[in-house]
Design an enzyme around this catalytic site. Structure first.
Site, PDB file in Angstrom:
ATOM      1  CG  HIS A 174      -1.671  -1.401   1.250  1.00 59.31           C
ATOM      2  ND1 HIS A 174      -2.658  -1.810   0.392  1.00 59.31           N
ATOM      3  CD2 HIS A 174      -1.412  -2.456   2.067  1.00 59.31           C
ATOM      4  CE1 HIS A 174      -3.005  -3.069   0.690  1.00 59.31           C
ATOM      5  NE2 HIS A 174      -2.267  -3.478   1.703  1.00 59.31           N
ATOM      6  CD  GLU A 218      -1.769  -9.908   4.435  1.00 57.82           C
ATOM      7  OE1 GLU A 218      -1.708  -8.978   5.267  1.00 57.82           O
ATOM      8  OE2 GLU A 218      -2.272  -9.770   3.300  1.00 57.82           O
TER       9      GLU A 218
HETATM   10 ZN    ZN Z   1      -2.077  -5.306   2.637  1.00 55.57          ZN
END
Ligand code: ZN
Length: 322
Positions: A112, A286
């Site tokens: 991001h 993650e």
């Molecule tokens: Zn992400």
């Protein structure tokens, strides 16, 4: 959003890492993998459960966590204007002249972008990811208190850069808080390809339901569609991902995800452009679930992020050293 205060971590003691860390990693890898197997044997049923004690052995790879000076002027430890941050490390802007990773290229892809929120039309544009068309990029998630995934990913990535450069690697970023949005996922993949990277890691944190905890590493599926052909990198990427998972457990003490991956901490996907379009070994990680309060407490801790950066970096080192 109501971000709650900076988490200020005192600067960590610095030390010369190259020699000791080389030895430490050589000793660490077999132990970490053994520990990983033990962990799986103990809790391999997929129920997860977030045993924070698993693999929580201390490490000798204590690294500084300073962002580099060439990063965006507005970037701080937590990406907030005015946040307290350890002193910059001017010397970290160049690869070490020697070290076990000399000649190796690592691309780090901080997921991001902190500014994507202000660029909805740009990031919502669809790009071709081989299997289908998908948004250029997304805003990412955040903790309930407003600490954003984009802040998290940049911070972990910068800590990784410091560690890996000290090992002699050439480290490149897909973005360093120095762009107003993106890049798009296809460009993120191209950056790794163009660099002829020996390893690429895309750093993320998840946004799942409360109670869902733990990390998982995402591996590319074998995809051959349109511009995507991951077949040459499936095996090597799995090798990279397995090393990272094992050493992430070792360094952070976090358990593999209790909601995806059947307790292995590994998930294979074919819907991520950043993986589909890669021609070099690449995985996503993650690191935890920002929407779970216990995981969020970890993700917002600079000390924990340093452990996370160390775990991922040591996984890369292990992979690159064979
Ligand atoms: Zn992400």
């Amino acid at each position: 959003m109501s971000y709650v205060g900076p988490d200020f971590d005192p600067p960590q003691p610095r030390r010369s890492l190259r020699g000791p860390l080389t030895v430490a990693i050589a000793a660490l890898v077999p132990g970490a993998l053994a520990g990983w197997l033990v962990w799986q044997a103990v809790d391999g049923g997929g129920s997860g459960g977030g045993s924070d004690k698993a693999g929580a052995a201390p490490t000798s790879a204590s690294a500084p966590n300073s962002p580099r000076t060439s990063a965006s002027a507005s970037a701080t430890d937590d990406g907030k204007p005015g946040a307290s941050s350890p002193a910059p490390t001017p010397s970290s802007s160049r690869p070490a002249a020697s070290g076990p990773l000399k000649g190796k290229v690592v691309v780090i892809d901080p997921g991001h972008n902190p500014h994507n929120f202000q660029h909805a039309s740009e990031i919502n544009r669809k790009v071709d990811i081989g299997t289908n068309w998908k948004e250029c990029d997304t805003t990412g998630t955040s903790t309930n208190a407003g600490y954003t995934e984009a802040q998290f990913t940049l911070d972990v990535a910068r800590r990784m850069r410091t560690i890996l450069e000290q090992q002699g690697a050439t480290v490149k970023f897909t973005q360093d808080g120095d762009r107003s949005w993106g890049p798009c996922v296809d460009e993120r993949a191209r950056i790794g390809n163009a660099a002829h990277a020996d390893a690429v890691v895309s750093v993320h944190a998840d946004g799942s339901a409360a109670g869902n905890r733990g990390f998982h590493v995402i591996l590319p599926a074998a995809v051959h569609a349109g511009a995507a052909d991951t077949r040459p990198i499936v095996t090597s990427s799995r090798g990279l991902g397995e090393r990272i998972a094992g050493l992430f457990v070792r360094e952070t003490g976090s358990a593999p995800s209790n909601y995806i991956g059947d307790g292995t901490g590994l998930v294979v996907r074919k819907d991520l452009g950043g993986l589909n379009l890669s021609t070099v070994p690449k995985v996503f990680i993650e690191c935890g679930n920002m929407r779970d309060s216990k995981d969020a407490a970890l993700l917002t801790s600079g000390a924990w992020r340093q452990k996370a950066a160390r775990g991922i970096s040591e996984g890369i080192v292990s992979f690159l050293r064979g």
